[in-house]
Design a protein around this motif. Structure first.
Motif, short mmCIF file in Angstrom:
data_model
loop_
_atom_site.label_atom_id
_atom_site.label_comp_id
_atom_site.label_asym_id
_atom_site.label_seq_id
_atom_site.Cartn_x
_atom_site.Cartn_y
_atom_site.Cartn_z
N THR A 7 -22.17 -31.65 0.64
CA THR A 7 -23.10 -30.51 0.74
C THR A 7 -24.19 -30.60 -0.33
N ASN A 8 -24.89 -31.71 -0.37
CA ASN A 8 -26.00 -31.87 -1.31
C ASN A 8 -27.22 -32.36 -0.53
N PRO A 9 -28.05 -31.45 -0.03
CA PRO A 9 -29.18 -31.86 0.82
C PRO A 9 -30.26 -32.63 0.06
N LEU A 10 -30.22 -32.60 -1.27
CA LEU A 10 -31.24 -33.27 -2.06
C LEU A 10 -30.79 -34.64 -2.57
N ALA A 11 -29.59 -35.06 -2.19
CA ALA A 11 -28.98 -36.26 -2.76
C ALA A 11 -29.86 -37.50 -2.63
N PHE A 12 -30.55 -37.63 -1.50
CA PHE A 12 -31.29 -38.86 -1.25
C PHE A 12 -32.75 -38.82 -1.70
N ARG A 13 -33.23 -37.67 -2.13
CA ARG A 13 -34.64 -37.58 -2.52
C ARG A 13 -34.95 -38.44 -3.73
N SER A 14 -33.96 -38.64 -4.59
CA SER A 14 -34.19 -39.42 -5.80
C SER A 14 -33.68 -40.86 -5.68
N LEU A 15 -33.20 -41.26 -4.50
CA LEU A 15 -32.51 -42.54 -4.39
C LEU A 15 -33.38 -43.73 -4.77
N CYS A 16 -34.62 -43.75 -4.32
CA CYS A 16 -35.47 -44.91 -4.64
C CYS A 16 -35.67 -45.03 -6.15
N ALA A 17 -35.86 -43.90 -6.83
CA ALA A 17 -36.02 -43.92 -8.29
C ALA A 17 -34.73 -44.37 -8.97
N VAL A 18 -33.59 -43.91 -8.46
CA VAL A 18 -32.30 -44.27 -9.04
C VAL A 18 -32.03 -45.76 -8.87
N LEU A 19 -32.33 -46.29 -7.69
CA LEU A 19 -32.17 -47.72 -7.46
C LEU A 19 -33.06 -48.52 -8.40
N GLY A 20 -34.30 -48.05 -8.56
CA GLY A 20 -35.22 -48.73 -9.46
C GLY A 20 -34.71 -48.74 -10.89
N ALA A 21 -34.19 -47.59 -11.35
CA ALA A 21 -33.64 -47.51 -12.71
C ALA A 21 -32.43 -48.43 -12.86
N SER A 22 -31.62 -48.52 -11.83
CA SER A 22 -30.44 -49.39 -11.88
C SER A 22 -30.84 -50.86 -12.00
#
Length: 286
Positions: free
Chosen positions: A157-172
């Motif tokens: 139940t986290n509708p915003l989970a994927f909004r930051s995914l590209c940034a998180v992948l980049g940071a990783s």
């Protein structure tokens, strides 16, 4: 190009009772103007990532795999929801459903097993089972062989989970992270788990989630003195969203060494100030 190297895992073992919903959480309406459920929203995100990855790689049949962990409370309803909605556009080949068994509930501090009627009362074992189930199904190893580099684990139940995914992948990628936890700003005392770096007396340390009802006790004897706001007005210990990104190659090695077994704990609701009586049966979780 990192999206083409992603696999996804949805932890979907919970019911919506505490949210006033009679069914499974992924069946809750996530967007009121269209009536879109959480499950449909997640599927649309994955399909959008998949379409972008196909365009970048030129692989017209590329599919981003999704594993879903269900429990005794949610398994049949999850299967039904997917079947009735044609997997919300995802193919059956890219979905793996992993069933999580329940465990006996505990009735007191002596860890006696609780009875419900003529049977043992059973409860979910916790989100930590996802690692063992992924390992038992052989998924991380298969994904690594298929060229996947990243596993994104997210909540139901986290509708915003994927909004930051590209940034998180980049940071990783930039920082060489083998595990990355997506966090949010958190007010001191807020009822959400906090990400903290724990340093041991031997010089070892770990970055870990600390439950909000344990955080003050952990901090009170440290130089920090407690969960207090810094100059930003927020706690220096950010809130845990339970959205995690793992580097799959390293994860495979860890799972082969541990079998995905996670240390267990109890987090009971106490009935008295002495903390020697449970308000209700509690679960052993991981």
């Amino acid at each position: 190009g990192q999206l083409s190297k992603c696999s996804f895992c949805l932890v979907a073992g919970g019911l919506g009772e505490r949210l006033g919903f009679p069914g499974i959480k992924i069946g809750i309406t996530a967007e009121v103007t269209t009536g879109m459920t959480f499950m449909e929203r997640y599927a649309r995100y994955i399909l959008a990532f998949q379409a972008h990855a196909r365009k970048l790689t030129g692989e017209v049949d590329l599919e981003l795999p999704l594993a879903i962990m269900t429990s005794g409370d949610t398994h049949e309803k999850t299967v039904k929801l997917l079947f009735e909605n044609q997997n919300f556009g995802l193919s059956s080949a890219q979905i793996t459903i992993m069933f999580q068994e329940n465990v006996p509930a505990l009735m007191d501090v002596a860890a006696r097993i609780c009875r419900k009627g003529n049977a043992v009362e059973m409860k979910p074992h916790g989100h930590g089972d996802v690692h063992a189930l992924l390992h038992q199904h052989g998924l991380p190893k298969k994904w690594e062989a298929d060229g996947r580099q990243w596993l994104v684990i997210f909540q139901d139940t986290n509708p915003l989970a994927f909004r930051s995914l590209c940034a998180v992948l980049g940071a990783s990628v930039v920082n060489g992270f083998v595990m990355n936890s997506v966090c949010i700003q958190r007010v001191p005392g807020e009822a959400v788990g906090a990400i903290a770096k724990l340093e041991g007396s031997t010089g070892s340390d770990m970055t870990i989630n600390v439950e909000y009802n344990q955080l003050e006790a952990v901090l009170k004897d440290t130089p920090v003195g407690g969960d207090k706001a810094d100059e930003t007005g927020f706690s220096p210990f950010p809130g845990n969203t339970n959205t995690l990104v793992f580097g799959i190659p390293c994860m495979v090695r860890c799972l082969e060494a541990t079998g995905g077994i996670i240390p267990e704990f109890v987090n009971p609701k106490w009935a008295n100030a002495d903390r020697n009586k449970f308000k209700s049966a509690t679960r052993l979780e991981c």
